[in-house]
Design a protein around this motif. Structure first.
Motif, mmCIF file in Angstrom:
data_model
loop_
_atom_site.group_PDB
_atom_site.id
_atom_site.type_symbol
_atom_site.label_atom_id
_atom_site.label_comp_id
_atom_site.label_asym_id
_atom_site.label_seq_id
_atom_site.Cartn_x
_atom_site.Cartn_y
_atom_site.Cartn_z
ATOM 1 N N ASP A 135 0.839 -1.206 0.000
ATOM 2 C CA ASP A 135 0.000 0.000 0.000
ATOM 3 C C ASP A 135 0.870 1.250 0.000
ATOM 4 O OD1 ASP A 135 -2.345 -1.385 -0.095
ATOM 5 O OD2 ASP A 135 -2.752 -1.256 2.056
ATOM 6 N N TRP A 136 1.929 1.248 0.833
ATOM 7 C CA TRP A 136 2.825 2.408 0.882
ATOM 8 C C TRP A 136 3.581 2.566 -0.430
ATOM 9 C CZ3 TRP A 136 3.126 0.895 6.437
ATOM 10 C CH2 TRP A 136 2.583 1.900 7.254
ATOM 11 N N ILE A 137 4.000 1.467 -1.019
ATOM 12 C CA ILE A 137 4.688 1.540 -2.309
ATOM 13 C C ILE A 137 3.769 2.160 -3.349
ATOM 14 C CG2 ILE A 137 5.690 0.209 -4.199
ATOM 15 C CD1 ILE A 137 7.509 0.395 -1.771
ATOM 16 N N GLU A 153 7.655 12.354 0.236
ATOM 17 C CA GLU A 153 8.465 12.407 1.460
ATOM 18 C C GLU A 153 7.673 11.916 2.669
ATOM 19 O OE1 GLU A 153 9.664 16.472 1.454
ATOM 20 O OE2 GLU A 153 11.507 16.073 0.320
ATOM 21 N N ALA A 154 6.391 12.284 2.727
ATOM 22 C CA ALA A 154 5.559 11.869 3.859
ATOM 23 C C ALA A 154 5.359 10.354 3.867
ATOM 24 C CB ALA A 154 4.203 12.581 3.802
ATOM 25 N N GLU A 158 6.601 7.488 6.591
ATOM 26 C CA GLU A 158 5.684 6.513 7.184
ATOM 27 C C GLU A 158 6.229 5.094 7.012
ATOM 28 O OE1 GLU A 158 2.133 7.295 5.068
ATOM 29 O OE2 GLU A 158 1.584 9.061 6.235
ATOM 30 N N LEU A 159 6.743 4.822 5.811
ATOM 31 C CA LEU A 159 7.304 3.496 5.547
ATOM 32 C C LEU A 159 8.537 3.255 6.402
ATOM 33 C CD1 LEU A 159 7.248 0.888 3.895
ATOM 34 C CD2 LEU A 159 8.576 2.058 2.118
ATOM 35 N N ARG A 160 9.368 4.285 6.556
ATOM 36 C CA ARG A 160 10.574 4.158 7.391
ATOM 37 C C ARG A 160 10.194 3.810 8.832
ATOM 38 N NH1 ARG A 160 13.752 6.899 10.974
ATOM 39 N NH2 ARG A 160 12.279 8.624 11.101
ATOM 40 N N SER A 165 9.632 -0.239 13.212
ATOM 41 C CA SER A 165 8.839 -0.951 14.234
ATOM 42 C C SER A 165 8.811 -2.457 13.976
ATOM 43 C CB SER A 165 7.411 -0.400 14.256
ATOM 44 O OG SER A 165 6.726 -0.729 13.064
ATOM 45 N N ALA A 166 9.056 -2.854 12.715
ATOM 46 C CA ALA A 166 8.995 -4.270 12.360
ATOM 47 C C ALA A 166 10.359 -4.945 12.380
ATOM 48 C CB ALA A 166 8.370 -4.426 10.973
ATOM 49 N N SER A 167 11.400 -4.214 12.773
ATOM 50 C CA SER A 167 12.750 -4.787 12.777
ATOM 51 C C SER A 167 13.423 -4.579 14.124
ATOM 52 C CB SER A 167 13.596 -4.165 11.660
ATOM 53 O OG SER A 167 13.662 -2.760 11.804
ATOM 54 N N THR A 168 14.402 -5.402 14.396
ATOM 55 C CA THR A 168 15.109 -5.313 15.675
ATOM 56 C C THR A 168 16.567 -4.903 15.508
ATOM 57 O OG1 THR A 168 15.646 -7.670 15.543
ATOM 58 C CG2 THR A 168 13.618 -7.055 16.712
ATOM 59 N N SER A 169 16.980 -4.641 14.260
ATOM 60 C CA SER A 169 18.366 -4.242 14.019
ATOM 61 C C SER A 169 18.442 -3.460 12.719
ATOM 62 C CB SER A 169 19.280 -5.467 13.930
ATOM 63 O OG SER A 169 18.950 -6.236 12.787
#
Length: 337
Positions: A135-137, A153-154, A158-160, A165-169
């Motif tokens: 959806d973001w793409i 940019e917005a 949001e995707l960033r 939030s979905a990654s730990t590293s």
């Protein structure tokens, strides 16, 4: 990993796979099956799995073609080919379609469980909704297509934040974003635009990667803007501005004359001439003012109105900002009292 799709034209293989997958310690929300690639694509459109197992030899659409289409449309889906020893050479061709694992027949619960454990561990703790990502793409692509930089940019931000939030590293974050540029390029190509994209330089730094990604997308916008309008249209804008520079000329006026939107004119003007619409208008007016100040019979107050300023103080401030001198100081410098 919540959903799995198994594709094979042999009912016994499908049944055995489902049983063995359910015996794994990881709990899946759904394990679905399809007998060919055509049916599999339909099911993926309805609900996207995180993991796809597919045989190679199937009617209607074989496994390699299925992997190819899935890789183009849904690159985040992990793909595993179920291959017999005689098909291994064909299975290797799947590498170009994003296939990274093979499950060789005959397989056992141990083989399947070991492979599943490996795939789950590779994904770390990242939990990403493929549909949200897509959806973001799509939002980014639409904003690029309409040249709305603020929206691009917005949506990127949001995707960033979502990928963070979905990654730990940092490495997981980068892994989640690696499909971004190829997906954007693919979707723009469907609109008959083939952007020139450079590879993002390898880095282990999360923000460095994201900034490179953002820079590449901004270059795509530049390329699209120039391709659509280019030099000719902006030269036409300049000619019109020069002819009407003493009038109360706005961005909207010039855009209406050219038959384009004001945001598009603003973007394209800056890309072509490396200065904004307003900067160019000020420069041209001050150039005209300097020529008029060099003529003694013109009063400075009158010059302000002649070149399009509503009052002398505003004109004087802009003149000094551009030239470093007030209108009177400029006249004195020219030897005019």
């Amino acid at each position: 990993m919540k959903q799995i799709l198994i594709v094979d034209d042999e009912p016994l293989i499908l049944k055995g796979m489902v049983i063995m997958l359910k015996q794994h310690s990881h709990t899946f929300d759904s394990i679905r099956t399809a007998s060919n690639g055509v049916k599999a694509l339909q099911m993926i459109e309805e609900s996207m799995p995180q993991l796809l197992f597919t045989d190679i030899r199937m009617p209607k659409m074989d496994g390699l073609e299925l992997c190819k289409q899935v890789n183009e449309k849904y690159p985040l889906i992990q793909k595993v080919i179920i291959s017999g020893y005689g098909d291994f050479e064909y299975a290797q061709a799947g590498m170009s379609y994003g296939v990274k694992e093979y499950l060789l027949k005959p397989f056992t619960p141990v083989k399947i469980h070991d492979l599943l454990t490996k795939l789950i561990s590779q994904s770390g703790h990242a939990i990403l909704s493929i549909s949200k990502y897509e959806d973001w793409i799509e939002k980014i692509v639409e904003a690029i297509w309409t040249l709305r930089i603020d929206e691009v940019e917005a949506h990127l931000e949001e995707l960033r934040l979502y990928c963070m939030s979905a990654s730990t590293s940092d490495s997981e974050f980068i892994q989640l974003l690696q499909d971004c540029l190829p997906m954007i390029k693919k979707r723009l190509s469907l609109r008959s635009f083939q952007p020139r994209m450079e590879e993002v330089t390898d880095t282990t730094d999360m923000m460095a990667y994201f900034l490179q990604l953002q820079e590449q997308i901004m270059k795509v916008i530049d390329e699209l803007a120039l391709q659509r309008g280019g030099q000719d249209l902006m030269q036409k804008a300049k000619i019109y501005m020069d002819a009407n520079i003493t009038n109360s000329l706005s961005l909207e006026d010039v855009a209406e004359y050219l038959g384009i939107t004001p945001p598009y004119l603003s973007l394209l003007f800056k890309k072509v001439f490396k200065e904004t619409f307003v900067q160019y208008r000020i420069t041209k007016r001050i150039e005209l003012a300097k020529r008029m100040l060099e003529m003694p019979h013109y009063k400075t107050n009158d010059i302000a109105y002649e070149i399009g300023y509503e009052n002398y103080p505003h004109f004087s401030r802009m003149f000094k900002k551009v030239t470093g001198l007030s209108p009177l100081e400029y006249r004195h410098m020219m030897g005019i009292k």
